[in-house]
Each structure stands twice: as structure tokens, then as C-alpha cells.
Design an enzyme around this catalytic site. Sequence first.
Site, mmCIF file in Angstrom:
data_model
loop_
_atom_site.group_PDB
_atom_site.id
_atom_site.type_symbol
_atom_site.label_atom_id
_atom_site.label_comp_id
_atom_site.label_asym_id
_atom_site.label_seq_id
_atom_site.Cartn_x
_atom_site.Cartn_y
_atom_site.Cartn_z
ATOM 1 N N HIS A 263 0.832 -1.220 0.000
ATOM 2 C CA HIS A 263 0.000 0.000 0.000
ATOM 3 C C HIS A 263 0.861 1.263 0.000
ATOM 4 C CE1 HIS A 263 -4.004 -1.849 0.618
ATOM 5 N NE2 HIS A 263 -3.372 -2.760 1.321
ATOM 6 N N ASP A 326 -0.990 -4.746 6.044
ATOM 7 C CA ASP A 326 -1.977 -5.627 5.384
ATOM 8 C C ASP A 326 -1.650 -5.822 3.901
ATOM 9 O OD1 ASP A 326 -2.566 -2.842 5.119
ATOM 10 O OD2 ASP A 326 -4.451 -3.389 4.171
ATOM 11 N N GLU A 327 -2.163 -6.894 3.384
ATOM 12 C CA GLU A 327 -2.199 -7.152 1.932
ATOM 13 C C GLU A 327 -0.885 -6.837 1.206
ATOM 14 O OE1 GLU A 327 -6.886 -6.211 1.057
ATOM 15 O OE2 GLU A 327 -5.542 -4.511 1.166
ATOM 16 N N SER A 328 0.227 -7.255 1.807
ATOM 17 C CA SER A 328 1.517 -7.026 1.128
ATOM 18 C C SER A 328 1.778 -8.191 0.183
ATOM 19 C CB SER A 328 2.636 -6.900 2.160
ATOM 20 O OG SER A 328 2.529 -5.673 2.819
ATOM 21 N N HIS A 329 0.934 -8.305 -0.834
ATOM 22 C CA HIS A 329 0.951 -9.494 -1.680
ATOM 23 C C HIS A 329 2.205 -9.640 -2.533
ATOM 24 C CE1 HIS A 329 -2.984 -9.976 -0.174
ATOM 25 N NE2 HIS A 329 -3.622 -9.194 -1.026
#
Length: 520
Positions: A263, A326-329
Site C-alpha cells: 500500500h 496488510d495485503e503485502s501481496h
Amino acid sequence: MKFNLIAFLFLVSMISACQQTEPVRKVLDDRGLIPLPAEITPVPGNAFVLNAKTQISYDSEEYAPTAALFSKEIKALTGLSLSFASGESTKGNIQMKQVADMEKEAYEIEISENQILLKTSSNTGMYFGTQTLVQLLEHGVIRLEDGKAIWAIGAGSIKDEPRFAYRGSMLDVARHFFSPTEVKRYIDYLARYKMNVLHLHLADDQGWRIEIKSWPKLTEIGGKTEVGGAVGGFYTQEEYKDLVAYAAERQIMIIPEIDMPGHTNAALASYPELNCDGKSPELYTGTEVGFSTLCTDKEVVYQFVDDVLRELAELTPGPYLHIGGDESHVTAKPDYIKFINRVQAIVKKHNKQMIGWDEITLANLEEGAIAQYWASPENAKAALDKKAALIISPAKYAYLDMKYDSTTKLGLRWAGLIEVDQGYSWDPAELEEGLGDENILGIEAPLWSETVSNLEEVDFLTFPRLPGYAEIGWTAKSKRDWNSYRQRLANEKTFFERMGINYYASPKVPWDEPKPDLLH
Ligand code: TNX
């Protein structure tokens, strides 16, 4: 119901006949009170009636700011300008009194025809007590035929304190920017319901919203735009301090979040050296997630994090810094773990406690770290195993950006539809095995802003769900009940209309049914 209505009309006509000088016979009830207080005890007798001569007095200077705010709120509601000063109460007045041996957030109110007595040990409890009184006034008013109003609070007493220490909401000012004036109004919403945390999501792929003096391009470049490509914006440190102070007066702590290592497109676009390939990507104005990451191998990245968190810590009187996570894909798992571990040490160096979304439980959490549960049962379990406290924000119950039903224009629906009853009828301690009040810091309802760009749109997703989250955070589970709540919420329409709040008129709430009568 019918009998009550007749009794009410009779009483109103009697009051008119008596030219409003007669006492108003009315006892205390819970009409419109959200969150519901722990104990409400009606006492047979006459109501306290507010008039232009009513004074607010306090026996401790600590209460002076709350007395001033209370007077302002009464003026906005009733048009009456009440004076406030230190001293002892005389007949007919509202007295704020300091007592020992009460919890910081607790308050007691005794209401009789002759006096209102507010007792607390701290200004925090006092502020909450005044919010209860404002609600009692708003919902206790007797409107007369000639347009006049009698501001009456029924006789009785209230004893109250919260279930959880942390009762919050998050505003995502990164996807769409909201001005300081808009944020202040959001703070007012929280204050009404005794919520005490505003979590500001200050940086994401689409925008960087807080001035960092040591890395000025974050806002010069990263703050330029927002979702959809319109002009973005950011808070100067002065503006941010002003928000912190405005919130603090209302007993609300602002928790700043810089989301990382994912993000981070806005930061990556501002400083090429934060990217592994040394090149800046374009600014991003879409709504995808999970495509960006800071380069976790580069030392300059940790210098950057250190500078940002140092400046944020200086702006933050409260104990917490939120680091996202979060969501550190596109961050490899070992890199993610290494990064969070190092960031945790940086937060600690700046004398703060780290909060992160539940993915941070992959890292080696130290004592005092807090995980914000939003979706993953495994992460909740890991948090419990690692003895991290939890903030409870289940997406399927508490995400203010989820649509109410399939016809709702604003909002997303990946976590499901959340009608007002579904948003209310769940309990933080019952979501996952092993959860209990002892490991829950509190609850938070996040408003992600991919689909909302102005206050009217914020209002629509926030109301009428927000008061429900406040009640879940404050009121004991044994006292919560949807049937009672929906009535009280229906009464609160008066407040929404007075404030010009663009609320969703949910069919689950009996907005226009005759309300249970107040007169006993
Ligand atoms: C998930 S919840 C996100 C956000 C989105 C949100 C939209 C979480 C920690 N991350 O990046 O804005 O869904 O509902």
C-alpha cells in the site's frame, strides 16, 4: 401505546395551561440513549427543566473545558446560552463534581427537579456524562403547540462505564482526501457516541496525506491526487496538531497509520530510492490493492521509516502508531517478516506501541504489540498465541464501506452486505475461539474510502451504522438487544436531521412508528 399518547397530549395541554411554570412530572428513561448506559434508575418525581438561568458549575478546574463545550452544545440544541463557572451549585443548576474512587471513563448523574449532579473522577468521564445529558435533552424535549419547547430531563439516576477501553472508527483519507473541517465533523460524530479513537489511514497507494518535513516530496508528489484522478491533498503538521487537539478536547485519541510495506505506491512514486529497481512508478488513481511494496532489502527504506515514525510520534500524544502491514501481496513472506520485525523496533525506539492489521502476527510480536483483526481466523489465533491484544474489526460485520443491501450505490461488497441489524447483532468476544474480553482492547469500525469522496457520501455509509458499533464497544453484552436498540436508533433520527446528516433510512429501523411514551 394509544393510552400513552393520550396521556402525553393531556400532559402537554396541562403544561400549556400552567404557562410552563408548573413542574413537569416525568421520570428518567432510556429514550434515544446510545450507547445504552449500565444502570438507569427512574425516581418518582418531577423533571429537571432547563431554562435561560440554568448555570453549569464545577468544583475542579479540570472540568472547565468540558463545561465550555457542554454549554456550546446546549446552545446548538436548545438555543439557550448557559453560563458556566467554577463554584458550588445552587438550586436549579447543573453541578460537575469530582469524586475519588471512580474509573477514569465512568460517570454518574443524579437528576432531580432542583439539580443535576454529574460525578466523575476525571474530565474524560465528565465529557461522557455531558454527552449523555445532551442526548437526554434532545430526546426529552416536550414541544408545545405554540412552537415553544420544554427541555426536560426525567428524574432519576444513571451509573455508567464502558465495557472496552478502545472504541474507534477509522477514516481512510488516503483513497480520497478529506479536509480538516470534514475530519472535525467526523470527530463530532464519534464524540456523540462516546467513541474515543479516530484511526486515520494516512497513506496508501493513492495518496500520502501527512506532511513529513524530512521527506517533503511525500506530500508534494504523493499527495497530489486521489482515486479517480481528482486533486488530492494533505495535512500540514500544524493542521494535524489542530485535529489532534480538537479530538483530545472530546476525549478522542487520533491514531495515525502509515500502511507498509505494501500500500505504498504514493511513497514509491515520490522517492525512487525506496524501490528495488530505483525507479519511481506513476501515481496511482485506481482501486486495486496488493501491487506495491517498499524494497525491504534497502537500508534507506529503514531510514525512511525511522524518519516518518519519528515525526509522527512527535505529533502523537497517545501511545500508539499504526504501521498497516496488510495485503503485502508482492512482498516475499520472509521479507515481510523481517520488515515488520525491524519496524516494530523502530516504533519502540520512539516510545510507542505498534498496531498493525492482523497479518503482522506473522512477525515476532513483542509485548505490547496490538493486532487489528479484520478477516483471518489464523491470524487471530496467532495473535492470541503471541499474547498480542486485539482490536476487533471484522470486515463482515464492522466495515462501514460495505453496502447495506444489493441496491446501495456506494460502498463495496467483498465482505458481504451489512444491514443495520447485522452490523449490530454480533459480539467481539464470540468471533473466534479463545477470544475473550481479557484479550480484546476494543472494537473499531473502519470506513475505507475507495467509493466515497465527500461528506455526504461518508454520512450515508456511516449512519445509521456507527452508533451500533459505539454500543457494542461500550455497553455490556447482557444489556444489548436489537429490539431496544432499533427503537433508540429510530429516536436518534432527530439528531441526524438536526445535524443535516445524510443517513440511510434502513427499513430495519422503525423511523416513523409512534415511539414508546416517556410519561409514567
Ligand atoms: C481491505 S482491510 C483493505 C483495504 C481496502 C478494504 C476495502 C484491510 C486491512 N485492507 O485496503 O480498502 O479492504 O474494503
